[in-house]
Scaffold this motif. Structure first.
Motif, PDB file in Angstrom:
ATOM      1  N   THR A  47      -3.876   4.387  -2.522  1.00 18.72           N
ATOM      2  CA  THR A  47      -4.676   4.327  -1.485  1.00 18.72           C
ATOM      3  C   THR A  47      -5.652   5.816  -1.468  1.00 18.72           C
ATOM      4  N   ASN A  86      -7.885   1.117  -0.156  1.00 15.20           N
ATOM      5  CA  ASN A  86      -7.194   0.476  -1.312  1.00 15.20           C
ATOM      6  C   ASN A  86      -8.126   0.786  -2.360  1.00 15.20           C
ATOM      7  N   CYS A 117       0.707  -1.212  -0.125  1.00 11.87           N
ATOM      8  CA  CYS A 117       0.016  -0.089  -0.127  1.00 11.87           C
ATOM      9  C   CYS A 117       0.864   1.339  -0.040  1.00 11.87           C
ATOM     10  N   SER A 145     -10.700  -1.038   3.541  1.00  9.51           N
ATOM     11  CA  SER A 145      -9.764   0.126   4.502  1.00  9.51           C
ATOM     12  C   SER A 145      -9.212  -0.574   5.461  1.00  9.51           C
TER      13      SER A 145
END
Length: 179
Positions: free
Chosen positions: A49, A69, A44, A112
């Motif tokens: 994101t 994401n 991530c 999330s």
């Protein structure tokens, strides 16, 4: 008596051979049941994101950082985010080591992760009202991933002092705000 022992030996040999054959067949079935190509999982970052920060009513002096994401592949939210409270911050906000989850948080597209941010405590020293929060994701080795994403803090600014800390990424908001 000799006949019985030969028969038992022969029977046990057949059982061992049958079990070996079943084991080979089961192994073949397991291998063929596995997916041909596993979905690749990425780290991530600010690029894949969407980050938001909100003030929460409880516990006091806390913010909730949410990373969703927005990419097309699952991503790993490693460790805790590196946070910079205010544009002039000299050091990142400390990580709350007690909040380490049992596993790395994996976000499928649209899912999330959450980190709780303690902004200040009566035990802390100094401090001031900050208007922005800089966020950088951690990589697999605990280093910084890429460019910082700067978020505006709620209500025009939030007070931070030396007691400020951030949790590791959690898979739900309640766990992130426990610390």
């Amino acid at each position: 008596m000799t006949t019985r022992s030969v028969s038992r030996t022969a029977a046990s040999s057949m059982v061992v051979a049958a079990l070996a054959l079943v084991g080979v067949q089961a192994a073949g079935q397991t291998a063929s049941a596995a997916p041909k190509t596993a979905a690749s999982v990425v780290t991530c970052t600010a690029a894949n994101t969407k980050l938001t920060v909100t003030e929460v009513s409880r516990p006091i002096n806390h913010l909730l950082l949410k990373a969703t994401n927005t990419g097309t592949k699952p991503c790993y939210a490693y460790s805790a985010p590196f946070l910079r409270a205010g544009a002039d911050a000299q050091a990142p906000v400390a990580w709350n080591e007690d909040s380490t989850p049992q596993a790395v948080v994996t976000l499928k597209p649209g899912e999330s992760a959450y980190a709780g941010v303690l902004t200040s405590s009566p035990d802390g020293e100094g401090g001031g009202t900050e208007k922005t929060l800089g966020v950088i994701f951690a990589d697999r080795n605990g280093g910084a991933t890429d460019k910082e994403k700067t978020l505006n803090l709620p209500n025009g600014g939030v007070f931070f002092n030396s007691a400020a800390a951030v949790t590791y990424w959690q898979d739900n908001a309640a766990d992130a705000l426990t610390w």
